[in-house]
Design a protein around this motif. Structure first.
Motif, PDB file in Angstrom:
ATOM      1  N   ILE A  42      86.816  87.570  45.652  1.00 45.81           N
ATOM      2  CA  ILE A  42      87.979  88.195  46.308  1.00 45.81           C
ATOM      3  C   ILE A  42      88.505  87.278  47.416  1.00 45.81           C
ATOM      4  CG2 ILE A  42      88.748  90.125  47.749  1.00 45.81           C
ATOM      5  CD1 ILE A  42      86.694  91.858  46.182  1.00 45.81           C
ATOM      6  N   GLY A  43      87.592  86.725  48.214  1.00 43.98           N
ATOM      7  CA  GLY A  43      87.996  85.829  49.300  1.00 43.98           C
ATOM      8  C   GLY A  43      88.655  84.561  48.797  1.00 43.98           C
ATOM      9  N   ALA A  44      88.150  84.021  47.691  1.00 42.40           N
ATOM     10  CA  ALA A  44      88.740  82.798  47.138  1.00 42.40           C
ATOM     11  C   ALA A  44      90.153  83.068  46.624  1.00 42.40           C
ATOM     12  CB  ALA A  44      87.858  82.247  46.016  1.00 42.40           C
ATOM     13  N   VAL A  45      90.350  84.211  45.981  1.00 45.38           N
ATOM     14  CA  VAL A  45      91.693  84.562  45.490  1.00 45.38           C
ATOM     15  C   VAL A  45      92.647  84.736  46.671  1.00 45.38           C
ATOM     16  CG1 VAL A  45      93.031  86.384  44.343  1.00 45.38           C
ATOM     17  CG2 VAL A  45      90.899  85.558  43.316  1.00 45.38           C
ATOM     18  N   GLU A  46      92.203  85.481  47.689  1.00 45.20           N
ATOM     19  CA  GLU A  46      93.058  85.702  48.863  1.00 45.20           C
ATOM     20  C   GLU A  46      93.384  84.371  49.561  1.00 45.20           C
ATOM     21  OE1 GLU A  46      91.321  87.980  52.145  1.00 45.20           O
ATOM     22  OE2 GLU A  46      93.206  89.080  52.244  1.00 45.20           O
ATOM     23  N   THR A  47      92.376  83.513  49.696  1.00 41.66           N
ATOM     24  CA  THR A  47      92.589  82.210  50.330  1.00 41.66           C
ATOM     25  C   THR A  47      93.539  81.357  49.488  1.00 41.66           C
ATOM     26  OG1 THR A  47      90.405  82.301  51.349  1.00 41.66           O
ATOM     27  CG2 THR A  47      91.445  80.130  51.195  1.00 41.66           C
ATOM     28  N   GLY A  48      93.364  81.387  48.176  1.00 40.87           N
ATOM     29  CA  GLY A  48      94.247  80.635  47.280  1.00 40.87           C
ATOM     30  C   GLY A  48      95.694  81.060  47.413  1.00 40.87           C
ATOM     31  N   TRP A  58      94.143  68.408  56.279  1.00 39.47           N
ATOM     32  CA  TRP A  58      92.733  68.079  56.056  1.00 39.47           C
ATOM     33  C   TRP A  58      91.896  68.600  57.209  1.00 39.47           C
ATOM     34  CZ3 TRP A  58      89.922  65.378  59.532  1.00 39.47           C
ATOM     35  CH2 TRP A  58      90.631  64.670  60.511  1.00 39.47           C
ATOM     36  N   ARG A  59      92.450  68.602  58.421  1.00 34.59           N
ATOM     37  CA  ARG A  59      91.740  69.092  59.605  1.00 34.59           C
ATOM     38  C   ARG A  59      91.454  70.586  59.492  1.00 34.59           C
ATOM     39  NH1 ARG A  59      93.154  71.465  64.327  1.00 34.59           N
ATOM     40  NH2 ARG A  59      91.897  70.982  66.151  1.00 34.59           N
ATOM     41  N   ASP A  60      92.456  71.359  59.032  1.00 34.55           N
ATOM     42  CA  ASP A  60      92.257  72.794  58.836  1.00 34.55           C
ATOM     43  C   ASP A  60      91.131  73.043  57.832  1.00 34.55           C
ATOM     44  OD1 ASP A  60      94.390  73.306  60.546  1.00 34.55           O
ATOM     45  OD2 ASP A  60      95.812  73.715  58.926  1.00 34.55           O
ATOM     46  N   GLY A  61      91.191  72.335  56.716  1.00 40.11           N
ATOM     47  CA  GLY A  61      90.154  72.476  55.687  1.00 40.11           C
ATOM     48  C   GLY A  61      88.779  72.100  56.215  1.00 40.11           C
ATOM     49  N   ALA A  62      88.715  71.016  56.984  1.00 41.35           N
ATOM     50  CA  ALA A  62      87.438  70.573  57.541  1.00 41.35           C
ATOM     51  C   ALA A  62      86.867  71.610  58.513  1.00 41.35           C
ATOM     52  CB  ALA A  62      87.598  69.224  58.235  1.00 41.35           C
ATOM     53  N   LEU A  63      87.730  72.224  59.303  1.00 48.55           N
ATOM     54  CA  LEU A  63      87.259  73.240  60.248  1.00 48.55           C
ATOM     55  C   LEU A  63      86.758  74.494  59.533  1.00 48.55           C
ATOM     56  CD1 LEU A  63      89.799  72.802  63.166  1.00 48.55           C
ATOM     57  CD2 LEU A  63      87.339  72.335  63.218  1.00 48.55           C
ATOM     58  N   VAL A  64      87.405  74.868  58.437  1.00 48.75           N
ATOM     59  CA  VAL A  64      86.923  76.012  57.653  1.00 48.75           C
ATOM     60  C   VAL A  64      85.553  75.677  57.054  1.00 48.75           C
ATOM     61  CG1 VAL A  64      87.330  77.415  55.595  1.00 48.75           C
ATOM     62  CG2 VAL A  64      89.198  76.972  57.181  1.00 48.75           C
ATOM     63  N   VAL A  65      85.401  74.486  56.515  1.00 52.73           N
ATOM     64  CA  VAL A  65      84.112  74.061  55.959  1.00 52.73           C
ATOM     65  C   VAL A  65      83.045  74.031  57.058  1.00 52.73           C
ATOM     66  CG1 VAL A  65      82.881  72.118  54.898  1.00 52.73           C
ATOM     67  CG2 VAL A  65      85.102  72.838  54.003  1.00 52.73           C
ATOM     68  N   THR A 115      91.840  79.632  66.484  1.00 52.56           N
ATOM     69  CA  THR A 115      92.411  79.025  67.684  1.00 52.56           C
ATOM     70  C   THR A 115      92.735  77.554  67.468  1.00 52.56           C
ATOM     71  OG1 THR A 115      90.250  78.449  68.625  1.00 52.56           O
ATOM     72  CG2 THR A 115      91.153  80.629  69.178  1.00 52.56           C
ATOM     73  N   GLU A 116      92.208  76.972  66.395  1.00 53.60           N
ATOM     74  CA  GLU A 116      92.370  75.537  66.165  1.00 53.60           C
ATOM     75  C   GLU A 116      93.065  75.169  64.856  1.00 53.60           C
ATOM     76  OE1 GLU A 116      91.651  73.157  68.368  1.00 53.60           O
ATOM     77  OE2 GLU A 116      91.020  74.718  69.759  1.00 53.60           O
ATOM     78  N   VAL A 117      93.291  76.152  63.988  1.00 52.42           N
ATOM     79  CA  VAL A 117      93.851  75.843  62.665  1.00 52.42           C
ATOM     80  C   VAL A 117      95.114  76.652  62.409  1.00 52.42           C
ATOM     81  CG1 VAL A 117      91.619  75.219  61.653  1.00 52.42           C
ATOM     82  CG2 VAL A 117      92.420  77.579  61.504  1.00 52.42           C
ATOM     83  N   ALA A 118      95.620  76.539  61.185  1.00 54.56           N
ATOM     84  CA  ALA A 118      96.822  77.274  60.775  1.00 54.56           C
ATOM     85  C   ALA A 118      96.653  78.764  61.076  1.00 54.56           C
ATOM     86  CB  ALA A 118      97.070  77.058  59.284  1.00 54.56           C
ATOM     87  N   ALA A 119      97.724  79.388  61.473  1.00 51.96           N
ATOM     88  CA  ALA A 119      97.709  80.803  61.863  1.00 51.96           C
ATOM     89  C   ALA A 119      97.071  81.669  60.790  1.00 51.96           C
ATOM     90  CB  ALA A 119      99.130  81.266  62.143  1.00 51.96           C
ATOM     91  N   VAL A 124      92.163  85.210  56.857  1.00 54.78           N
ATOM     92  CA  VAL A 124      92.383  85.083  55.417  1.00 54.78           C
ATOM     93  C   VAL A 124      91.090  84.695  54.695  1.00 54.78           C
ATOM     94  CG1 VAL A 124      93.552  83.680  53.666  1.00 54.78           C
ATOM     95  CG2 VAL A 124      94.829  84.568  55.613  1.00 54.78           C
ATOM     96  N   THR A 125      90.278  83.858  55.301  1.00 55.62           N
ATOM     97  CA  THR A 125      89.069  83.352  54.641  1.00 55.62           C
ATOM     98  C   THR A 125      87.819  84.183  54.940  1.00 55.62           C
ATOM     99  OG1 THR A 125      88.631  81.844  56.493  1.00 55.62           O
ATOM    100  CG2 THR A 125      89.917  80.964  54.635  1.00 55.62           C
ATOM    101  N   VAL A 126      87.953  85.285  55.658  1.00 56.80           N
ATOM    102  CA  VAL A 126      86.778  86.015  56.121  1.00 56.80           C
ATOM    103  C   VAL A 126      85.965  86.641  54.979  1.00 56.80           C
ATOM    104  CG1 VAL A 126      87.877  88.242  56.622  1.00 56.80           C
ATOM    105  CG2 VAL A 126      85.897  87.480  57.961  1.00 56.80           C
ATOM    106  N   LEU A 127      86.598  87.142  53.938  1.00 56.64           N
ATOM    107  CA  LEU A 127      85.815  87.714  52.843  1.00 56.64           C
ATOM    108  C   LEU A 127      85.029  86.628  52.112  1.00 56.64           C
ATOM    109  CD1 LEU A 127      88.165  90.468  51.386  1.00 56.64           C
ATOM    110  CD2 LEU A 127      86.255  90.710  52.986  1.00 56.64           C
ATOM    111  N   PHE A 128      85.644  85.465  51.948  1.00 55.37           N
ATOM    112  CA  PHE A 128      84.925  84.324  51.372  1.00 55.37           C
ATOM    113  C   PHE A 128      83.735  83.972  52.267  1.00 55.37           C
ATOM    114  CE2 PHE A 128      84.176  79.800  50.600  1.00 55.37           C
ATOM    115  CZ  PHE A 128      84.070  79.793  49.212  1.00 55.37           C
ATOM    116  N   TYR A 129      83.961  83.933  53.575  1.00 59.47           N
ATOM    117  CA  TYR A 129      82.908  83.650  54.551  1.00 59.47           C
ATOM    118  C   TYR A 129      81.767  84.665  54.414  1.00 59.47           C
ATOM    119  CZ  TYR A 129      80.460  83.392  59.000  1.00 59.47           C
ATOM    120  OH  TYR A 129      79.472  83.302  59.955  1.00 59.47           O
ATOM    121  N   PHE A 130      82.103  85.961  54.394  1.00 55.37           N
ATOM    122  CA  PHE A 130      81.071  86.996  54.246  1.00 55.37           C
ATOM    123  C   PHE A 130      80.242  86.767  52.990  1.00 55.37           C
ATOM    124  CE2 PHE A 130      83.472  90.432  56.831  1.00 55.37           C
ATOM    125  CZ  PHE A 130      82.618  90.302  57.913  1.00 55.37           C
TER     126      PHE A 130
END
Length: 153
Positions: A42-48, A58-65, A115-119, A124-130
């Motif tokens: 579900i999180g991957a679909v929402e993030t996609g 690339w910075r936003d992606g790196a911070l999520v990783v 606070t550091e990445v795209a709004a 948006v990525t929280v379900l993937f994170y969980f």
């Protein structure tokens, strides 16, 4: 007016409360649980959907990783705060207050990326994170039970 951030935060609160309620009561330890995988999908679909209309740097992606990596580390630590025992021939697990605190800290560090990445990226990525951190915790718990000789009882 339907605000996506408010909706995501409401869903996050509900999922967090649900996870905490399941973590803090004694429950059988399952070797495999579909909950983490469902949350990842579900999180991957929402993030996609989000990144198709809000391209990430690339910075936003790196911070999520990086947030996911910190979350996995906290999940492994959190797994050692969960009590394991045998009841009725089954391995059971029950989280502690420290388990709950580490869940909240992990979620807090994930939302710090906003606070550091795209709004809204953290929301948006929280379900993937969980899903990722739940699976990481589960793997450590199953391994702990095996090492302690509790598995297979």
């Amino acid at each position: 007016m339907n605000n996506p951030t408010t909706t995501n935060l409401a869903i996050t609160a509900v999922v967090l409360l649900w996870l905490l309620s399941r973590q803090l009561v004694e429950r059988p330890l399952r070797e495999k649980s579909p909950v983490g995988l469902v949350l990842i999908v579900i999180g991957a679909v929402e993030t996609g959907w989000y990144v198709t209309s809000h391209p990430l740097s690339w910075r936003d992606g790196a911070l999520v990783v990086a947030s996911l990596a910190v979350g996995v580390l906290l999940a492994a630590m959190r797994a050692f705060t969960v009590r394991l025992s045998v009841r009725g021939g089954r391995v059971v697990r029950q989280g502690t207050v420290l388990t709950a605190v580490l869940w909240v800290l992990g979620l807090g560090q994930h939302f710090l990326i906003d606070t550091e990445v795209a709004a809204e990226l953290g929301a948006v990525t929280v379900l993937f994170y969980f899903g990722v951190v739940l699976l990481a915790q589960q793997l450590v718990l199953v391994r702990r039970a095996a090492v302690a000789g509790l598995a297979g009882r």
